[in-house]
Scaffold this motif. Structure first.
Motif, PDB file in Angstrom:
ATOM      1  N   GLU A 211      -6.388 -13.940  -5.838  1.00  0.00           N
ATOM      2  CA  GLU A 211      -7.537 -13.965  -6.180  1.00  0.00           C
ATOM      3  C   GLU A 211      -8.331 -12.379  -6.096  1.00  0.00           C
ATOM      4  O   GLU A 211      -8.234 -12.050  -5.063  1.00  0.00           O
ATOM      5  N   ASN A 212      -8.772 -11.842  -7.310  1.00  0.00           N
ATOM      6  CA  ASN A 212      -9.337 -10.808  -7.301  1.00  0.00           C
ATOM      7  C   ASN A 212      -8.413  -9.461  -6.633  1.00  0.00           C
ATOM      8  O   ASN A 212      -8.987  -8.644  -5.757  1.00  0.00           O
ATOM      9  N   GLN A 213      -7.254  -9.585  -6.979  1.00  0.00           N
ATOM     10  CA  GLN A 213      -6.320  -8.485  -6.327  1.00  0.00           C
ATOM     11  C   GLN A 213      -6.300  -7.330  -6.961  1.00  0.00           C
ATOM     12  O   GLN A 213      -5.669  -6.424  -6.707  1.00  0.00           O
ATOM     13  N   GLY A 214      -6.691  -7.337  -8.383  1.00  0.00           N
ATOM     14  CA  GLY A 214      -6.673  -6.262  -9.185  1.00  0.00           C
ATOM     15  C   GLY A 214      -7.317  -4.839  -8.734  1.00  0.00           C
ATOM     16  O   GLY A 214      -6.786  -3.843  -9.039  1.00  0.00           O
ATOM     17  N   MET A 215      -8.186  -5.037  -7.989  1.00  0.00           N
ATOM     18  CA  MET A 215      -8.945  -3.724  -7.398  1.00  0.00           C
ATOM     19  C   MET A 215      -7.647  -2.972  -6.506  1.00  0.00           C
ATOM     20  O   MET A 215      -7.942  -1.892  -6.614  1.00  0.00           O
ATOM     21  N   PHE A 216      -6.816  -3.826  -5.902  1.00  0.00           N
ATOM     22  CA  PHE A 216      -6.105  -3.031  -5.102  1.00  0.00           C
ATOM     23  C   PHE A 216      -4.574  -2.876  -5.953  1.00  0.00           C
ATOM     24  O   PHE A 216      -3.528  -2.343  -5.261  1.00  0.00           O
TER      25      PHE A 216
ATOM     26  N   ASP B 121       7.109   5.333 -10.597  1.00  0.00           N
ATOM     27  CA  ASP B 121       8.735   4.636 -10.247  1.00  0.00           C
ATOM     28  C   ASP B 121       8.559   3.322  -9.736  1.00  0.00           C
ATOM     29  O   ASP B 121       9.403   2.702  -9.264  1.00  0.00           O
ATOM     30  N   SER B 122       7.392   2.587 -10.350  1.00  0.00           N
ATOM     31  CA  SER B 122       7.046   1.067 -10.050  1.00  0.00           C
ATOM     32  C   SER B 122       6.746   0.860  -8.532  1.00  0.00           C
ATOM     33  O   SER B 122       7.098  -0.155  -8.178  1.00  0.00           O
ATOM     34  N   GLY B 123       6.434   1.732  -7.829  1.00  0.00           N
ATOM     35  CA  GLY B 123       5.894   1.785  -6.476  1.00  0.00           C
ATOM     36  C   GLY B 123       4.540   0.976  -6.510  1.00  0.00           C
ATOM     37  O   GLY B 123       3.939   1.096  -7.465  1.00  0.00           O
ATOM     38  N   GLN B 124       4.276   0.501  -5.436  1.00  0.00           N
ATOM     39  CA  GLN B 124       2.957  -0.411  -5.272  1.00  0.00           C
ATOM     40  C   GLN B 124       2.278   0.067  -3.896  1.00  0.00           C
ATOM     41  O   GLN B 124       2.889  -0.120  -2.879  1.00  0.00           O
ATOM     42  N   LEU B 125       1.062   0.503  -3.836  1.00  0.00           N
ATOM     43  CA  LEU B 125       0.515   0.985  -2.547  1.00  0.00           C
ATOM     44  C   LEU B 125       0.054  -0.388  -1.654  1.00  0.00           C
ATOM     45  O   LEU B 125       0.181  -0.096  -0.598  1.00  0.00           O
TER      46      LEU B 125
ATOM     47  N   GLY C   6     -13.687  -2.391  -2.414  1.00  0.00           N
ATOM     48  CA  GLY C   6     -12.840  -3.756  -2.236  1.00  0.00           C
ATOM     49  C   GLY C   6     -12.231  -3.460  -0.684  1.00  0.00           C
ATOM     50  O   GLY C   6     -11.837  -2.345  -0.253  1.00  0.00           O
ATOM     51  N   VAL C   7     -12.140  -4.465   0.130  1.00  0.00           N
ATOM     52  CA  VAL C   7     -11.644  -4.341   1.622  1.00  0.00           C
ATOM     53  C   VAL C   7     -10.832  -5.995   1.810  1.00  0.00           C
ATOM     54  O   VAL C   7     -10.971  -6.821   1.415  1.00  0.00           O
TER      55      VAL C   7
END
Length: 743
Positions: A290-295, A301-305, A341-342
């Motif tokens: 739900e509303n994760q797009g902000m993060f 290299d396809s990493g994700q923070l 976003g938090v």
């Protein structure tokens, strides 16, 4: 108990829904539609000819107090086959469908995709980074399909509350929109505007429009209960919890969870991974989609923070058990032009140790129509490891002209473990140049310091990297509509890399040719040529291997749907280990038995004469390898609101004629003359899942899962024996019932 309090509040908050002026029934017959904006200049974008389509498509958009209403009318004579398979939500299958995509802020940073198939099935995605689609987002929206002998029609109603957006109090807002239609029989895509997600610039090319804006608020409470019976350990477990989603306005959205609804009703793909890089898995848990797009902040290299599978993932005590989550909260909103976003989550305690804590905060500011600046900070506290991890990033998106897109990011990490601190940093920049509709060029430069580490809450493939990547792509279209091949694409990609110590990693040149056929078929041939160079990951920190040069050849052929069947054949010829050859064949078939029943069969063999895997320290084993993979999936929709899915997967590896090697100080693999113990691995998974849609976003799941892994040494079984054994594997054998209801 918090759950009981929330449930009582939810029951008290039930109100009669507002009566909408637009009845979503597939028929655009209300008088309000006369005021809608009309879009009919569709162009063929797959194949990318930009011709006027042979079959006419018209779309309408109307802003209403209940949401944004969208309608399509698709000309479709009886001479063109209609493909209308019913599929589960977000399942990709060849079918007639329409897509409506909208960037609510009109700044090119994030958009949302709403797709309706002719069967009435739906797909929805969030889109970030111009063309990165994430199907894990599942909002609440309305849709309906109506058809006759000459055409079919779709109506959608997208509530104002589906996503956080800036400037939610103004009387009007500037959005950017995109409409497309896919003809299943030929896989032709026609779109307005004539943009394509296969180029580096997509969301920025949406069509800007001004629409009236309305304020809308929602409060949704989702109590849930799960009951699980474990037949292996002979125990049962009952859990309950609640998710709350409060959206008082488009500019403020709060999600909270107590004992979150993380019952496992989605089966992960089976993977046997001997690599130094972990396997990435998507997240289907409702709270995190739900509303994760902000993060959704990534690296080249396809990493994700923010990799939400870390939350509630395997505990730090080495048991392999998943951690329980006590509570989680997520906040999205905007103050003026500034979006924020938090995200925070607290796991349960493990014995006498406190559970892990995770947090992330995000800011996003559009400076003007062409420039946006963002910030992301993450924090993870892992008491069992006496470890704190702080990561800070700043990112930039700049579109100075329609031909240019520039993205950049700077990162810094601080890891405090057992009183010792490590600091790392990194940065990358990527520029797309699109001088003509048929040309795309990309330059990308990356630097990750050796100590950069964002893996505590993120997904990180590696640190210690310097990379320069240059890519060029050229398309050629065929004007003749009767030509066998309608579009060709040539792509060249060069990667020059080194680690942070200056050691040269293998340089890679990738050449790709793609052909799109008028029949809907697709073909691709790709060659990758890698020079020799250092492999600094394979030994897990026990020395660098001077790896020899390698080549890879890949081919893919996908047929159109004919007689209810669609097939795809792939081959991969590659060199591995000390550069001996390997071959993998993959075959996939989709059988559309009826609109309500479809099956997928897939799999194939792999042969390798040179499989080199790490054992421990600087010791390696080199084998001949035979592998088999098979998969059968069934999707059946016996009636409205009823779904039955069967998913089976089998993976088997036989490693034989093993020889022991050591990595010496010069970076060479030296044979010791000692044999390595032959072995086999057998992995099997089965899931039967029944879903009943009680009401909109209210579901009952009944799930049976079974599977396991076995390993044999020395006297390894043959393929037939491994398959027979797979059917008896029973490391996990459980039944789960889950009810999640929306108030």
């Amino acid at each position: 108990m918090p759950f009981r309090v929330c449930a009582v509040l939810a029951l008290c908050c039930i109100a009669s829904p507002a009566v909408a002026a637009i009845v979503v029934d597939g028929r655009r017959d209300e008088p309000e539609w006369r005021a809608a904006q009309r879009f009919d200049d569709f162009r063929v974008t797959a194949p990318y000819t930009l011709d006027a389509p042979a079959l006419r498509t018209t779309a309408w958009l109307l802003s209403t107090p209940e949401g944004i209403a969208v309608a399509f009318e698709c000309e479709h004579p009886a001479t063109v086959p209609r493909l209308r398979p019913r599929v589960e939500r977000d399942q990709r299958r060849t079918a007639d469908r329409v897509n409506f995509m909208i960037d609510f802020d009109g700044d090119g940073r994030q958009a949302y995709d709403f797709a309706v198939l002719l069967s009435g099935s739906i797909q929805d995605d969030s889109i970030t980074g111009e063309n990165a689609f994430n199907p894990d987002w599942n909002p609440d929206w309305l849709q309906a399909v109506e058809e006759d002998a000459d055409a079919w029609r779709v109506e959608m109603l997208i509530p104002w509350s589906v996503a956080a957006m800036r400037d939610g109090s103004a009387g009007s807002r500037r959005v950017a929109v995109y409409f497309d239609r896919v003809i299943g029989a030929t896989d032709e895509r026609q779109a307005f505007p004539a943009a394509t997600f296969e180029r580096g610039r997509f969301v920025s090319d949406f069509h800007p429009i001004e629409i009236p804006q309305f304020r809308q608020s929602t409060l949704d409470v989702f109590p849930y209960v799960t009951a699980q019976q474990d037949f292996v350990r002979n125990r049962n477990d009952v859990r309950s919890g609640v998710d709350v989603f409060w959206k008082p306005s488009a500019g403020f959205q709060l999600s909270a969870a107590l004992n979150p609804d993380f019952g496992q009703v989605e089966a992960d793909e089976l993977v046997i991974n001997f690599d130094a890089i972990e396997t990435y898995y998507s997240d289907k848990r409702p709270f995190f989609t739900e509303n994760q797009g902000m993060f959704d902040v990534t690296t080249p290299d396809s990493g994700q923070l923010v990799y939400t599978r870390r939350i509630g993932g395997p505990r730090d005590d080495g048991s392999g058990l998943a951690a329980d989550i006590d509570a989680a909260v997520k906040l999205n909103g905007a103050v003026g032009r500034l979006g924020y976003g938090v995200l925070a989550a607290q796991e349960s305690d493990v014995g006498s140790e406190n559970g892990r804590t995770f947090a992330a905060q995000r800011l996003l500011l559009p400076v003007d129509d062409s420039l946006s600046v963002g910030y992301l900070g993450t924090w993870a506290d892992r008491p069992l490891l006496d470890r704190d991890a702080d990561v800070q990033t700043v990112d930039l998106s700049w579109r100075p002209s329609p031909a240019w897109v520039v993205n950049a990011q700077a990162l810094a990490s601080t890891i405090d473990q057992a009183g010792s601190e490590r600091h790392g940093d990194g940065a990358w920049v990527r520029a797309f140049w699109l001088p003509t509709p048929l040309q795309t060029y990309e330059v990308e430069a990356t630097h990750f310091a050796r100590e950069l580490d964002f893996s505590d809450l993120g997904f990180q493939r590696r640190a210690g990297l310097n990379e320069l990547e240059i890519t060029g792509e050229l398309r050629r279209n065929v004007d003749d509509p009767d030509a066998r091949v309608r579009s060709r694409r040539w792509r060249a990609e060069l990667q020059a890399r080194s680690n942070d110590s200056g050691d040269r990693l293998p340089t890679v040149l990738v050449l790709t040719h793609t052909a799109e056929f008028g029949s809907g078929a697709f073909a691709q041939l790709e060659g990758a040529f890698e020079t020799d160079g250092i492999d600094d990951l394979i030994s897990r920190g026990n020395g660098h291997w001077r790896r020899p040069a390698r080549n890879v050849l890949y081919g893919d052929w996908r047929s159109p749907v004919r007689g209810g069947w669609q097939t795809e054949s792939e081959f991969v010829y590659f060199e591995e280990g000390l550069s001996d050859p390997a071959l993998q064949l993959i075959f996939t078939a989709n059988w559309f038995v009826s609109d309500a029943l479809n099956l997928e069969f897939g799999g194939g063999p792999l042969w390798s004469r040179d499989w080199l895997i790490w054992d421990e320290a600087n010791r390696f084993d080199r084998f001949r390898r035979r592998a088999l993979e098979a998969e059968i999936n069934l999707n059946w929709f016996p009636a409205q609101r009823h779904e039955l899915r069967v998913k089976t997967q089998w993976l088997a590896i036989r490693a034989h004629d093993g020889r022991r090697y050591v990595l010496d100080g010069s970076g060479a693999m030296r044979p010791t003359g000692a044999p390595s113990e032959d072995f086999s691995l057998n992995n099997f998974g089965l899931q039967l899942r029944y879903r009943y849609e009680v009401a909109v976003q209210s579901e009952l799941f009944l799930v049976y899962s079974r599977g396991g892994v076995s390993r044999h040494e020395d006297d390894i079984p043959g393929a037939r024996d491994l398959f027979d054994e797979a059917l008896t594997l029973r490391d996990a054998d459980q039944f789960l019932a889950k009810l999640r209801y929306r108030f």
